[in-house]
Design an enzyme around this catalytic site. Structure first.
Site, PDB file in Angstrom:
ATOM      1  N   SER A 258       0.826  -1.197   0.000  1.00 36.33           N
ATOM      2  CA  SER A 258       0.000   0.000   0.000  1.00 36.33           C
ATOM      3  C   SER A 258       0.867   1.255   0.000  1.00 36.33           C
ATOM      4  O   SER A 258       2.070   1.203   0.219  1.00 36.33           O
ATOM      5  CB  SER A 258      -0.912   0.002   1.228  1.00 36.33           C
ATOM      6  OG  SER A 258      -0.182   0.414   2.369  1.00 36.33           O
ATOM      7  N   LYS A 259       0.209   2.356  -0.264  1.00 33.48           N
ATOM      8  CA  LYS A 259       0.918   3.627  -0.363  1.00 33.48           C
ATOM      9  C   LYS A 259       1.702   3.940   0.908  1.00 33.48           C
ATOM     10  O   LYS A 259       2.782   4.495   0.857  1.00 33.48           O
ATOM     11  CB  LYS A 259      -0.090   4.752  -0.612  1.00 33.48           C
ATOM     12  CG  LYS A 259      -0.876   4.553  -1.893  1.00 33.48           C
ATOM     13  CD  LYS A 259      -1.678   5.782  -2.257  1.00 33.48           C
ATOM     14  CE  LYS A 259      -2.305   5.586  -3.650  1.00 33.48           C
ATOM     15  NZ  LYS A 259      -2.727   6.824  -4.266  1.00 33.48           N
ATOM     16  N   ARG A 260       1.105   3.584   2.030  1.00 31.34           N
ATOM     17  CA  ARG A 260       1.737   3.899   3.308  1.00 31.34           C
ATOM     18  C   ARG A 260       2.989   3.074   3.598  1.00 31.34           C
ATOM     19  O   ARG A 260       3.770   3.398   4.477  1.00 31.34           O
ATOM     20  CB  ARG A 260       0.729   3.687   4.448  1.00 31.34           C
ATOM     21  CG  ARG A 260      -0.432   4.670   4.419  1.00 31.34           C
ATOM     22  CD  ARG A 260       0.092   6.063   4.707  1.00 31.34           C
ATOM     23  NE  ARG A 260      -0.897   7.093   4.452  1.00 31.34           N
ATOM     24  CZ  ARG A 260      -1.537   7.766   5.402  1.00 31.34           C
ATOM     25  NH1 ARG A 260      -1.296   7.509   6.658  1.00 31.34           N
ATOM     26  NH2 ARG A 260      -2.397   8.697   5.087  1.00 31.34           N
ATOM     27  N   ASP A 261       3.118   1.956   2.886  1.00 29.90           N
ATOM     28  CA  ASP A 261       4.246   1.076   3.162  1.00 29.90           C
ATOM     29  C   ASP A 261       5.592   1.731   2.860  1.00 29.90           C
ATOM     30  O   ASP A 261       6.602   1.361   3.446  1.00 29.90           O
ATOM     31  CB  ASP A 261       4.109  -0.231   2.368  1.00 29.90           C
ATOM     32  CG  ASP A 261       2.999  -1.111   2.923  1.00 29.90           C
ATOM     33  OD1 ASP A 261       2.691  -0.975   4.123  1.00 29.90           O
ATOM     34  OD2 ASP A 261       2.429  -1.906   2.164  1.00 29.90           O
TER      35      ASP A 261
END
Length: 509
Positions: A258-261
RNA sequence: GGCCCGUUCGUCUAGGGGUUAGGACGCAUCCCUUUCACGGAUGAAACACGGGUUCGAUUCCCGUACGGGCUACCA
Protein backbone atom coordinates in the site's frame (compact mmCIF):
# COMPACT_ATOMS: atom_id res chain seq x y z
CA UNK A 1 -6.47 -7.49 -36.04
CA UNK A 2 -3.62 -5.45 -34.69
CA UNK A 3 -2.96 -5.41 -30.98
CA UNK A 4 -4.10 -2.39 -29.02
CA UNK A 5 -3.69 -2.31 -25.26
CA UNK A 6 -4.17 0.43 -22.72
CA UNK A 7 -2.93 1.50 -19.34
CA UNK A 8 -5.81 3.25 -17.60
CA UNK A 9 -4.89 4.74 -14.24
CA UNK A 10 -7.11 7.01 -12.29
CA UNK A 11 -5.57 10.30 -11.12
CA UNK A 12 -6.30 9.93 -7.42
CA UNK A 13 -2.75 10.40 -6.23
CA UNK A 14 0.72 9.10 -6.91
CA UNK A 15 0.98 6.18 -9.27
CA UNK A 16 1.67 3.06 -7.25
CA UNK A 17 4.62 0.91 -8.28
CA UNK A 18 2.13 -1.86 -9.03
CA UNK A 19 0.54 0.49 -11.51
CA UNK A 20 3.90 1.02 -13.14
CA UNK A 21 4.24 -2.74 -13.49
CA UNK A 22 0.81 -2.95 -15.09
CA UNK A 23 1.88 -0.24 -17.50
CA UNK A 24 5.11 -2.12 -18.16
CA UNK A 25 3.37 -5.40 -18.97
CA UNK A 26 0.97 -3.58 -21.28
CA UNK A 27 3.91 -1.86 -22.94
CA UNK A 28 5.91 -5.07 -23.34
CA UNK A 29 2.88 -6.87 -24.75
CA UNK A 30 2.27 -4.07 -27.25
CA UNK A 31 5.89 -3.95 -28.40
CA UNK A 32 6.20 -7.71 -28.60
CA UNK A 33 3.13 -7.89 -30.83
CA UNK A 34 3.80 -4.78 -32.91
CA UNK A 35 0.82 -3.24 -31.24
CA UNK A 36 -0.19 0.10 -29.83
CA UNK A 37 0.20 1.16 -26.21
CA UNK A 38 -2.41 3.66 -25.06
CA UNK A 39 -2.62 5.87 -21.99
CA UNK A 40 -6.16 6.62 -20.90
CA UNK A 41 -7.03 8.64 -17.82
CA UNK A 42 -9.97 7.30 -15.82
CA UNK A 43 -11.05 10.40 -13.94
CA UNK A 44 -14.73 9.66 -13.53
CA UNK A 45 -14.71 10.09 -9.78
CA UNK A 46 -14.97 13.80 -9.20
CA UNK A 47 -14.63 13.37 -5.44
CA UNK A 48 -11.32 11.60 -5.57
CA UNK A 49 -9.71 13.79 -8.18
CA UNK A 50 -6.27 14.98 -7.10
CA UNK A 51 -4.65 17.93 -8.87
CA UNK A 52 -1.26 17.09 -10.29
CA UNK A 53 -1.84 13.37 -10.29
CA UNK A 54 -2.25 13.19 -14.05
CA UNK A 55 0.97 15.10 -14.68
CA UNK A 56 2.67 12.81 -12.20
CA UNK A 57 1.51 9.73 -14.11
CA UNK A 58 2.82 11.12 -17.39
CA UNK A 59 6.14 12.12 -15.87
CA UNK A 60 6.50 8.69 -14.26
CA UNK A 61 5.92 6.88 -17.52
CA UNK A 62 8.44 9.12 -19.22
CA UNK A 63 11.02 8.52 -16.53
CA UNK A 64 10.83 4.74 -16.86
CA UNK A 65 10.69 5.03 -20.63
CA UNK A 66 7.21 3.62 -21.19
CA UNK A 67 6.13 6.17 -23.74
CA UNK A 68 2.56 5.68 -24.93
CA UNK A 69 1.83 5.62 -28.65
CA UNK A 70 -1.55 7.17 -28.06
CA UNK A 71 -3.28 8.89 -25.23
CA UNK A 72 -3.44 12.00 -23.23
CA UNK A 73 -0.44 14.17 -24.19
CA UNK A 74 0.59 11.65 -26.84
CA UNK A 75 -1.89 12.11 -29.68
CA UNK A 76 -3.93 9.44 -31.42
CA UNK A 77 -7.21 9.35 -33.28
CA UNK A 78 -9.39 7.61 -30.71
CA UNK A 79 -9.59 10.51 -28.28
CA UNK A 80 -10.35 12.20 -26.11
CA UNK A 81 -8.36 9.96 -23.82
CA UNK A 82 -9.57 11.60 -20.64
CA UNK A 83 -12.86 10.07 -19.54
CA UNK A 84 -14.16 13.27 -18.00
CA UNK A 85 -14.16 14.64 -21.54
CA UNK A 86 -16.29 11.80 -22.86
CA UNK A 87 -19.26 12.28 -20.60
CA UNK A 88 -21.74 12.62 -23.47
CA UNK A 89 -20.55 9.35 -24.97
CA UNK A 90 -21.26 7.35 -21.85
CA UNK A 91 -24.64 8.99 -21.38
CA UNK A 92 -25.61 8.02 -24.88
CA UNK A 93 -24.54 4.41 -24.44
CA UNK A 94 -26.15 4.13 -21.04
CA UNK A 95 -29.46 5.20 -22.53
CA UNK A 96 -29.00 2.86 -25.42
CA UNK A 97 -28.65 0.03 -22.95
CA UNK A 98 -31.87 1.08 -21.23
CA UNK A 99 -33.63 1.04 -24.60
CA UNK A 100 -32.26 -2.40 -25.32
CA UNK A 101 -33.72 -3.57 -22.02
CA UNK A 102 -30.40 -4.35 -20.36
CA UNK A 103 -30.41 -1.43 -17.98
CA UNK A 104 -32.91 0.66 -16.04
CA UNK A 105 -33.35 3.88 -14.10
CA UNK A 106 -33.12 3.70 -10.33
CA UNK A 107 -34.31 6.56 -8.18
CA UNK A 108 -33.35 5.22 -4.78
CA UNK A 109 -31.40 7.89 -2.98
CA UNK A 110 -28.01 6.78 -1.61
CA UNK A 111 -29.29 7.22 1.95
CA UNK A 112 -32.15 4.80 1.30
CA UNK A 113 -29.76 2.13 0.08
CA UNK A 114 -27.47 2.81 2.99
CA UNK A 115 -30.40 2.26 5.33
CA UNK A 116 -31.18 -0.99 3.54
CA UNK A 117 -27.65 -2.21 4.08
CA UNK A 118 -27.91 -1.34 7.74
CA UNK A 119 -31.19 -3.18 8.10
CA UNK A 120 -30.33 -6.19 6.02
CA UNK A 121 -27.09 -8.08 6.61
CA UNK A 122 -26.10 -8.81 3.02
CA UNK A 123 -28.25 -6.45 1.06
CA UNK A 124 -27.52 -6.44 -2.63
CA UNK A 125 -29.25 -4.52 -5.41
CA UNK A 126 -30.07 -7.42 -7.71
CA UNK A 127 -32.82 -9.39 -9.43
CA UNK A 128 -34.18 -10.42 -6.04
CA UNK A 129 -34.44 -7.00 -4.44
CA UNK A 130 -34.97 -4.67 -7.37
CA UNK A 131 -38.69 -5.39 -7.62
CA UNK A 132 -39.15 -3.89 -4.18
CA UNK A 133 -37.10 -0.79 -4.88
CA UNK A 134 -37.68 2.51 -6.56
CA UNK A 135 -36.81 2.00 -10.22
CA UNK A 136 -38.17 1.97 -13.74
CA UNK A 137 -38.65 -1.78 -13.60
CA UNK A 138 -41.47 -1.43 -11.07
CA UNK A 139 -42.74 2.12 -11.60
CA UNK A 140 -45.34 2.77 -14.31
CA UNK A 141 -43.83 4.29 -17.46
CA UNK A 142 -45.77 7.48 -16.97
CA UNK A 143 -44.38 7.90 -13.47
CA UNK A 144 -40.83 7.23 -14.68
CA UNK A 145 -41.21 9.82 -17.40
CA UNK A 146 -42.56 12.23 -14.85
CA UNK A 147 -39.60 11.75 -12.55
CA UNK A 148 -37.17 12.04 -15.44
CA UNK A 149 -38.81 15.20 -16.71
CA UNK A 150 -38.68 16.68 -13.23
CA UNK A 151 -34.96 16.05 -13.17
CA UNK A 152 -35.16 13.70 -10.21
CA UNK A 153 -31.68 12.43 -9.34
CA UNK A 154 -31.27 8.92 -10.61
CA UNK A 155 -28.73 6.39 -11.74
CA UNK A 156 -28.76 3.84 -14.50
CA UNK A 157 -28.17 0.27 -13.39
CA UNK A 158 -27.24 -2.83 -15.30
CA UNK A 159 -30.11 -5.32 -15.38
CA UNK A 160 -28.47 -8.63 -14.60
CA UNK A 161 -30.60 -11.58 -15.67
CA UNK A 162 -30.27 -14.47 -13.23
CA UNK A 163 -29.63 -18.05 -14.09
CA UNK A 164 -26.82 -17.87 -16.58
CA UNK A 165 -23.19 -18.93 -16.38
CA UNK A 166 -20.67 -16.38 -17.53
CA UNK A 167 -17.46 -17.97 -18.76
CA UNK A 168 -14.33 -15.93 -19.02
CA UNK A 169 -11.11 -17.18 -20.50
CA UNK A 170 -8.40 -15.29 -18.69
CA UNK A 171 -5.07 -15.29 -20.52
CA UNK A 172 -3.22 -15.79 -17.25
CA UNK A 173 -5.66 -17.80 -15.15
CA UNK A 174 -7.52 -19.90 -17.67
CA UNK A 175 -11.26 -20.45 -17.45
CA UNK A 176 -13.22 -18.67 -14.74
CA UNK A 177 -16.96 -19.03 -14.31
CA UNK A 178 -19.44 -16.75 -12.56
CA UNK A 179 -23.14 -17.29 -11.90
CA UNK A 180 -25.13 -14.26 -12.93
CA UNK A 181 -27.43 -14.81 -9.94
CA UNK A 182 -24.50 -13.84 -7.71
CA UNK A 183 -23.98 -10.56 -9.49
CA UNK A 184 -25.47 -7.26 -8.40
CA UNK A 185 -27.10 -4.67 -10.65
CA UNK A 186 -24.09 -2.40 -10.90
CA UNK A 187 -24.55 1.32 -11.29
CA UNK A 188 -23.44 2.32 -14.78
CA UNK A 189 -24.23 6.01 -14.81
CA UNK A 190 -24.03 7.96 -11.58
CA UNK A 191 -26.44 10.68 -10.53
CA UNK A 192 -23.81 13.31 -11.37
CA UNK A 193 -23.90 12.14 -14.98
CA UNK A 194 -20.51 10.50 -14.79
CA UNK A 195 -20.14 6.83 -15.68
CA UNK A 196 -18.76 4.29 -13.24
CA UNK A 197 -15.60 2.45 -14.11
CA UNK A 198 -17.62 -0.48 -15.39
CA UNK A 199 -19.48 1.43 -18.08
CA UNK A 200 -16.62 3.73 -19.01
CA UNK A 201 -14.03 1.02 -19.41
CA UNK A 202 -16.26 -1.17 -21.55
CA UNK A 203 -17.42 1.67 -23.78
CA UNK A 204 -13.92 3.06 -24.17
CA UNK A 205 -12.26 -0.28 -24.71
CA UNK A 206 -14.79 -0.95 -27.45
CA UNK A 207 -14.53 2.46 -29.06
CA UNK A 208 -10.75 2.47 -28.81
CA UNK A 209 -10.64 -1.03 -30.28
CA UNK A 210 -8.73 -2.51 -27.39
CA UNK A 211 -7.79 -6.12 -28.06
CA UNK A 212 -6.43 -7.19 -24.67
CA UNK A 213 -7.30 -5.82 -21.27
CA UNK A 214 -4.29 -6.32 -19.02
CA UNK A 215 -5.09 -5.09 -15.54
CA UNK A 216 -4.80 -5.89 -11.84
CA UNK A 217 -6.41 -8.90 -10.22
CA UNK A 218 -8.77 -6.65 -8.24
CA UNK A 219 -10.83 -6.39 -11.45
CA UNK A 220 -11.39 -10.09 -11.90
CA UNK A 221 -14.66 -10.24 -9.91
CA UNK A 222 -16.28 -7.44 -11.91
CA UNK A 223 -15.21 -8.86 -15.25
CA UNK A 224 -18.44 -10.84 -15.35
CA UNK A 225 -20.33 -7.54 -15.33
CA UNK A 226 -18.15 -6.27 -18.11
CA UNK A 227 -18.88 -9.33 -20.21
CA UNK A 228 -22.59 -8.74 -19.64
CA UNK A 229 -22.12 -5.19 -20.89
CA UNK A 230 -20.40 -6.35 -24.06
CA UNK A 231 -23.31 -8.73 -24.61
CA UNK A 232 -25.86 -6.05 -23.88
CA UNK A 233 -24.33 -3.74 -26.43
CA UNK A 234 -23.94 -6.52 -28.96
CA UNK A 235 -20.17 -6.24 -28.98
CA UNK A 236 -19.25 -9.81 -28.17
CA UNK A 237 -17.52 -10.35 -31.52
CA UNK A 238 -14.91 -7.74 -30.74
CA UNK A 239 -14.77 -8.16 -26.99
CA UNK A 240 -11.17 -7.90 -25.79
CA UNK A 241 -9.39 -10.77 -24.13
CA UNK A 242 -8.68 -10.43 -20.42
CA UNK A 243 -5.49 -10.90 -18.44
CA UNK A 244 -5.56 -10.30 -14.70
CA UNK A 245 -2.24 -9.62 -13.08
CA UNK A 246 -1.27 -10.86 -9.61
CA UNK A 247 -0.93 -8.24 -6.92
CA UNK A 248 2.27 -6.96 -5.37
CA UNK A 249 2.38 -7.81 -1.68
CA UNK A 250 3.85 -5.98 1.32
CA UNK A 251 7.55 -6.62 2.07
CA UNK A 252 6.54 -8.10 5.42
CA UNK A 253 3.22 -9.07 6.91
CA UNK A 254 -0.02 -9.67 5.11
CA UNK A 255 -1.83 -7.86 2.36
CA UNK A 256 -1.05 -5.98 -0.78
CA UNK A 257 1.58 -3.29 -0.97
CA UNK A 258 0.00 0.00 0.00
CA UNK A 259 0.92 3.63 -0.36
CA UNK A 260 1.74 3.90 3.31
CA UNK A 261 4.25 1.08 3.16
CA UNK A 262 6.85 3.37 1.64
CA UNK A 263 7.04 5.57 4.70
CA UNK A 264 6.51 2.60 6.99
CA UNK A 265 9.44 0.56 5.71
CA UNK A 266 11.61 3.44 4.54
CA UNK A 267 11.64 2.34 0.92
CA UNK A 268 10.21 3.74 -2.28
CA UNK A 269 6.92 2.31 -3.53
CA UNK A 270 6.36 5.02 -6.11
CA UNK A 271 8.27 5.89 -9.26
CA UNK A 272 8.77 9.53 -8.26
CA UNK A 273 8.53 11.48 -5.04
CA UNK A 274 5.01 12.58 -4.18
CA UNK A 275 4.58 15.29 -1.58
CA UNK A 276 2.11 14.66 1.20
CA UNK A 277 0.52 16.83 3.83
CA UNK A 278 2.04 14.76 6.58
CA UNK A 279 5.38 12.91 6.80
CA UNK A 280 3.49 9.60 6.72
CA UNK A 281 1.68 10.63 3.58
CA UNK A 282 4.83 11.74 1.83
CA UNK A 283 5.99 9.18 -0.67
CA UNK A 284 9.50 8.38 -1.72
CA UNK A 285 10.14 7.68 -5.36
CA UNK A 286 12.52 5.26 -7.03
CA UNK A 287 13.97 8.17 -8.96
CA UNK A 288 14.75 10.25 -5.90
CA UNK A 289 15.99 7.22 -3.99
CA UNK A 290 18.68 6.97 -6.63
CA UNK A 291 17.51 4.27 -9.00
CA UNK A 292 18.37 4.16 -12.65
CA UNK A 293 15.09 3.75 -14.57
CA UNK A 294 16.41 0.71 -16.40
CA UNK A 295 17.11 -0.99 -13.08
CA UNK A 296 13.65 -0.18 -11.76
CA UNK A 297 12.12 -1.63 -14.93
CA UNK A 298 14.21 -4.77 -14.79
CA UNK A 299 13.27 -5.32 -11.15
CA UNK A 300 9.58 -4.68 -11.79
CA UNK A 301 9.46 -6.88 -14.86
CA UNK A 302 10.66 -9.87 -12.88
CA UNK A 303 8.24 -9.23 -10.01
CA UNK A 304 5.57 -11.67 -11.08
CA UNK A 305 6.92 -12.70 -14.43
CA UNK A 306 9.86 -14.70 -15.73
CA UNK A 307 10.44 -16.06 -19.21
CA UNK A 308 12.23 -19.18 -17.95
CA UNK A 309 15.93 -19.84 -17.87
CA UNK A 310 18.52 -18.27 -15.60
CA UNK A 311 18.83 -14.76 -16.95
CA UNK A 312 18.26 -11.93 -14.46
CA UNK A 313 19.52 -8.84 -16.25
CA UNK A 314 17.41 -7.82 -19.23
CA UNK A 315 17.58 -4.75 -21.42
CA UNK A 316 14.20 -3.37 -22.34
CA UNK A 317 14.57 -4.91 -25.81
CA UNK A 318 15.32 -8.28 -24.31
CA UNK A 319 12.25 -7.94 -22.10
CA UNK A 320 10.14 -7.20 -25.15
CA UNK A 321 11.52 -10.22 -26.99
CA UNK A 322 11.03 -12.56 -24.06
CA UNK A 323 7.65 -11.30 -22.95
CA UNK A 324 4.49 -13.34 -22.95
CA UNK A 325 1.39 -13.22 -20.77
CA UNK A 326 1.51 -16.98 -20.30
CA UNK A 327 4.66 -16.69 -18.21
CA UNK A 328 3.09 -14.31 -15.74
CA UNK A 329 2.72 -15.96 -12.36
CA UNK A 330 -0.69 -16.37 -10.82
CA UNK A 331 0.27 -15.82 -7.21
CA UNK A 332 0.98 -12.46 -5.64
CA UNK A 333 4.61 -11.33 -5.52
CA UNK A 334 6.17 -9.88 -2.42
CA UNK A 335 7.98 -6.59 -2.86
CA UNK A 336 11.68 -7.24 -2.14
CA UNK A 337 13.61 -4.01 -1.78
CA UNK A 338 16.96 -5.75 -1.27
CA UNK A 339 16.61 -7.30 -4.70
CA UNK A 340 15.63 -3.95 -6.16
CA UNK A 341 18.84 -2.45 -4.81
CA UNK A 342 20.86 -5.34 -6.19
CA UNK A 343 19.50 -4.64 -9.66
CA UNK A 344 20.41 -1.00 -9.30
CA UNK A 345 23.92 -1.89 -8.19
CA UNK A 346 24.33 -4.03 -11.28
CA UNK A 347 23.06 -1.28 -13.54
CA UNK A 348 25.36 1.27 -11.93
CA UNK A 349 28.29 -1.05 -12.56
CA UNK A 350 27.28 -1.32 -16.20
CA UNK A 351 26.89 2.42 -16.67
CA UNK A 352 29.87 4.34 -18.14
CA UNK A 353 31.66 6.61 -15.66
CA UNK A 354 30.89 9.72 -17.66
CA UNK A 355 27.18 9.01 -17.57
CA UNK A 356 27.32 8.34 -13.85
CA UNK A 357 29.08 11.69 -13.42
CA UNK A 358 26.00 13.33 -14.87
CA UNK A 359 23.85 11.60 -12.28
CA UNK A 360 26.23 12.54 -9.46
CA UNK A 361 26.32 16.17 -10.51
CA UNK A 362 23.06 17.34 -8.90
CA UNK A 363 23.76 15.31 -5.77
CA UNK A 364 27.18 16.88 -5.39
CA UNK A 365 25.79 20.33 -6.11
CA UNK A 366 23.17 19.90 -3.41
CA UNK A 367 25.93 19.33 -0.90
CA UNK A 368 28.04 22.22 -2.14
CA UNK A 369 30.67 19.85 -3.50
CA UNK A 370 32.87 20.12 -6.56
CA UNK A 371 30.81 19.50 -9.67
CA UNK A 372 33.22 19.52 -12.61
CA UNK A 373 32.54 16.48 -14.76
CA UNK A 374 36.13 15.26 -15.16
CA UNK A 375 36.40 15.05 -11.38
CA UNK A 376 32.97 13.44 -10.97
CA UNK A 377 33.85 10.94 -13.66
CA UNK A 378 36.85 9.83 -11.62
CA UNK A 379 34.72 9.69 -8.48
CA UNK A 380 32.32 7.46 -10.38
CA UNK A 381 35.13 5.14 -11.39
CA UNK A 382 36.37 4.81 -7.81
CA UNK A 383 32.98 4.35 -6.20
CA UNK A 384 30.80 2.48 -8.70
CA UNK A 385 31.71 -0.97 -7.36
CA UNK A 386 30.63 -0.11 -3.85
CA UNK A 387 27.31 1.69 -4.15
CA UNK A 388 23.73 0.53 -4.53
CA UNK A 389 21.99 3.85 -5.01
CA UNK A 390 23.08 7.04 -6.75
CA UNK A 391 23.24 9.15 -3.55
CA UNK A 392 25.73 6.63 -2.16
CA UNK A 393 28.35 8.23 -4.41
CA UNK A 394 28.37 11.38 -2.32
CA UNK A 395 27.18 9.89 0.96
CA UNK A 396 29.72 7.09 1.08
CA UNK A 397 32.38 8.93 -0.89
CA UNK A 398 32.15 12.19 1.09
CA UNK A 399 35.89 12.14 1.82
CA UNK A 400 36.62 12.54 -1.86
CA UNK A 401 34.82 15.89 -1.73
CA UNK A 402 35.45 17.32 1.72
CA UNK A 403 38.37 17.50 4.18
CA UNK A 404 38.61 14.79 6.80
CA UNK A 405 37.22 15.90 10.13
CA UNK A 406 36.35 12.54 11.67
CA UNK A 407 38.88 9.78 12.09
CA UNK A 408 38.43 6.14 12.94
CA UNK A 409 40.32 6.46 16.22
CA UNK A 410 39.83 2.83 17.08
CA UNK A 411 41.98 1.79 14.16
CA UNK A 412 44.47 4.58 14.80
CA UNK A 413 45.12 3.20 18.28
CA UNK A 414 45.67 -0.21 16.81
CA UNK A 415 47.93 0.84 13.95
CA UNK A 416 49.75 3.98 14.95
CA UNK A 417 53.11 3.78 16.59
CA UNK A 418 54.84 7.03 17.66
CA UNK A 419 58.01 5.50 16.27
CA UNK A 420 56.52 5.90 12.78
CA UNK A 421 56.46 9.65 13.19
CA UNK A 422 59.76 10.50 11.46
CA UNK A 423 58.95 8.25 8.55
CA UNK A 424 55.53 9.82 8.02
CA UNK A 425 57.09 13.27 8.33
CA UNK A 426 59.43 12.29 5.57
CA UNK A 427 56.58 10.88 3.46
CA UNK A 428 54.50 14.01 3.77
CA UNK A 429 57.43 16.18 2.75
CA UNK A 430 58.21 14.17 -0.34
CA UNK A 431 55.09 12.48 -1.66
CA UNK A 432 53.89 15.56 -3.50
CA UNK A 433 56.95 15.32 -5.71
CA UNK A 434 55.97 11.96 -7.16
CA UNK A 435 55.52 12.30 -10.89
CA UNK A 436 53.26 11.54 -12.51
CA UNK A 437 50.98 11.85 -9.52
CA UNK A 438 49.04 8.77 -10.46
CA UNK A 439 48.23 5.52 -8.67
CA UNK A 440 50.95 3.25 -10.13
CA UNK A 441 53.77 5.73 -9.50
CA UNK A 442 52.45 6.53 -6.06
CA UNK A 443 52.21 2.89 -5.14
CA UNK A 444 55.72 2.19 -6.34
CA UNK A 445 57.05 5.18 -4.45
CA UNK A 446 55.29 4.34 -1.17
CA UNK A 447 56.19 0.66 -1.23
CA UNK A 448 59.78 1.49 -2.00
CA UNK A 449 59.75 4.13 0.71
CA UNK A 450 58.39 1.68 3.29
CA UNK A 451 61.12 -0.77 2.49
CA UNK A 452 63.73 1.96 2.85
CA UNK A 453 62.36 2.89 6.23
CA UNK A 454 62.32 -0.70 7.36
CA UNK A 455 58.53 -0.68 7.54
CA UNK A 456 56.09 -3.26 6.32
CA UNK A 457 53.32 -2.27 3.89
CA UNK A 458 50.90 -3.22 6.64
CA UNK A 459 52.44 -0.57 8.87
CA UNK A 460 51.99 2.23 6.46
CA UNK A 461 49.06 1.52 4.12
CA UNK A 462 46.23 1.48 6.68
CA UNK A 463 47.54 4.69 8.21
CA UNK A 464 47.84 6.32 4.83
CA UNK A 465 44.22 5.37 4.15
CA UNK A 466 43.15 6.80 7.47
CA UNK A 467 45.02 9.98 6.73
CA UNK A 468 43.34 10.44 3.38
CA UNK A 469 39.81 9.28 4.17
CA UNK A 470 39.51 9.12 7.94
CA UNK A 471 37.80 5.77 7.59
CA UNK A 472 38.83 2.24 6.69
CA UNK A 473 36.13 2.03 4.04
CA UNK A 474 36.81 3.23 0.55
CA UNK A 475 38.59 2.88 -2.76
CA UNK A 476 42.23 1.85 -3.20
CA UNK A 477 44.50 4.29 -1.31
CA UNK A 478 46.64 5.24 -4.26
CA UNK A 479 43.62 5.88 -6.43
CA UNK A 480 42.35 8.23 -3.77
CA UNK A 481 45.66 10.01 -3.45
CA UNK A 482 45.84 10.43 -7.20
CA UNK A 483 42.33 11.87 -7.31
CA UNK A 484 42.98 14.21 -4.40
CA UNK A 485 46.16 15.50 -6.00
CA UNK A 486 49.54 16.34 -4.48
CA UNK A 487 48.51 19.45 -2.55
CA UNK A 488 45.47 17.90 -0.88
CA UNK A 489 47.30 14.65 -0.21
CA UNK A 490 50.04 16.61 1.51
CA UNK A 491 47.53 18.64 3.47
CA UNK A 492 45.64 15.57 4.70
CA UNK A 493 48.85 13.82 5.65
CA UNK A 494 49.91 16.77 7.74
CA UNK A 495 46.55 17.03 9.47
CA UNK A 496 46.44 13.32 10.12
CA UNK A 497 49.91 13.24 11.59
CA UNK A 498 48.89 15.82 14.18
CA UNK A 499 45.71 13.86 14.95
CA UNK A 500 47.50 10.50 15.24
CA UNK A 501 49.87 11.91 17.85
CA UNK A 502 47.00 13.42 19.78
CA UNK A 503 45.07 10.18 19.91
CA UNK A 504 48.06 8.31 21.26
CA UNK A 505 48.81 11.11 23.67
CA UNK A 506 45.26 10.86 24.98
CA UNK A 507 45.71 7.19 25.69
CA UNK A 508 49.06 7.74 27.35
CA UNK A 509 47.61 10.54 29.43
C1' G B 1 -20.62 -14.09 5.59
C1' G B 2 -20.93 -14.73 0.01
C1' C B 3 -18.31 -14.91 -4.74
C1' C B 4 -13.66 -15.33 -7.23
C1' C B 5 -8.25 -16.09 -7.44
C1' G B 6 -3.95 -18.23 -5.56
C1' U B 7 0.00 -21.66 -2.73
C1' U B 8 8.03 -24.61 -5.25
C1' C B 9 14.01 -22.46 -0.55
C1' G B 10 13.07 -16.37 4.07
C1' U B 11 12.13 -13.53 -0.95
C1' C B 12 11.69 -13.39 -6.66
C1' U B 13 11.35 -17.63 -9.51
C1' A B 14 12.70 -22.27 -13.25
C1' G B 15 10.68 -26.88 -13.90
C1' G B 16 7.14 -30.46 -14.64
C1' G B 17 4.06 -37.64 -13.95
C1' G B 18 10.12 -40.96 -12.88
C1' U B 19 15.22 -34.67 -11.79
C1' U B 20 20.94 -35.10 -7.01
C1' A B 21 13.94 -30.11 -7.75
C1' G B 22 17.78 -25.43 -11.24
C1' G B 23 18.91 -19.97 -10.96
C1' A B 24 18.83 -15.09 -8.52
C1' C B 25 18.44 -11.84 -3.97
C1' G B 26 19.55 -12.29 1.07
C1' C B 27 22.50 -15.25 4.67
C1' A B 28 27.15 -18.19 6.12
C1' U B 29 32.23 -19.85 5.12
C1' C B 30 36.54 -19.53 2.11
C1' C B 31 39.69 -17.24 -1.86
C1' C B 32 41.29 -12.51 -3.95
C1' U B 33 42.59 -7.75 -1.43
C1' U B 34 47.09 -5.45 4.32
C1' U B 35 40.50 -1.21 3.81
C1' C B 36 35.41 -1.39 2.19
C1' A B 37 33.52 -3.25 -1.94
C1' C B 38 33.67 -5.93 -6.81
C1' G B 39 34.74 -10.69 -8.40
C1' G B 40 35.31 -16.12 -7.67
C1' A B 41 34.22 -20.73 -4.91
C1' U B 42 31.43 -23.48 -1.46
C1' G B 43 27.28 -24.18 1.86
C1' A B 44 22.50 -24.04 4.63
C1' A B 45 17.58 -23.39 2.59
C1' A B 46 11.49 -25.24 -0.84
C1' C B 47 7.32 -28.53 -3.87
C1' A B 48 1.17 -26.25 2.52
C1' C B 49 -1.76 -30.70 4.20
C1' G B 50 -5.15 -34.97 3.23
C1' G B 51 -7.37 -38.06 -0.17
C1' G B 52 -7.70 -39.96 -5.04
C1' U B 53 -5.85 -41.16 -10.54
C1' U B 54 -1.27 -43.83 -11.70
C1' C B 55 3.56 -48.83 -11.76
C1' G B 56 5.03 -43.91 -9.99
C1' A B 57 3.04 -37.80 -8.01
C1' U B 58 5.94 -31.76 -6.40
C1' U B 59 3.64 -31.98 -11.33
C1' C B 60 -3.29 -34.19 -12.98
C1' C B 61 -8.30 -34.27 -10.02
C1' C B 62 -11.07 -33.40 -5.38
C1' G B 63 -11.15 -31.62 -0.56
C1' U B 64 -8.84 -28.99 3.76
C1' A B 65 -5.81 -25.26 5.58
C1' C B 66 -3.63 -20.78 4.77
C1' G B 67 -3.09 -16.29 1.88
C1' G B 68 -5.25 -12.65 -1.37
C1' G B 69 -9.01 -9.84 -4.07
C1' C B 70 -14.04 -8.26 -4.68
C1' U B 71 -18.62 -7.52 -2.27
C1' A B 72 -19.90 1.61 -3.16
C1' C B 73 -23.73 6.43 -7.19
C1' C B 74 -14.23 4.31 -5.84
C1' A B 75 -11.27 2.98 -9.36
Amino acid sequence: MSVRVRFAPSPTGALHIGGVRTALYNYLFARKNDGVFILRIEDTDQNRFVPGAEAYIVESLKWVGLIPDEGIDFGGSYGPYRQSERKAVYRRYAHELVERGHAYYAFDPPEALEAQRQAEENFTYNYRTRTGLDNSLVLPDSRVQELLDAGTPCVIRLKVEPGQDIHIHDLIRGDVVFQSSELDDKVLLKADGMPTYHLANVVDDHLMEITQVIRGEEWLPSTAHHVLLYRGFGWTETMPQFAHLPLILKPVGNGKLSKRDGAKFGMPVFPLDWPGETPEARSMGFREAGFLPEAAINFLALLGWHPGGDQEIFTIDELVQAFSLEHINKGGARFDYEKAKWFNQRYIQMTPDGVLAGHIHPLAAARGYRTDLPFLTRVAALMKDRVHLLPDFVEQGYFLFEPVTQYDDETIRKKWNPAFHPAFENLLENIAQVAPFEAPALEEYVRHFAQEQGLKPGDILPLLRLALAGTMKGPAVFDMAALLGPAETNRRLAGALRHFSQVIATIAG
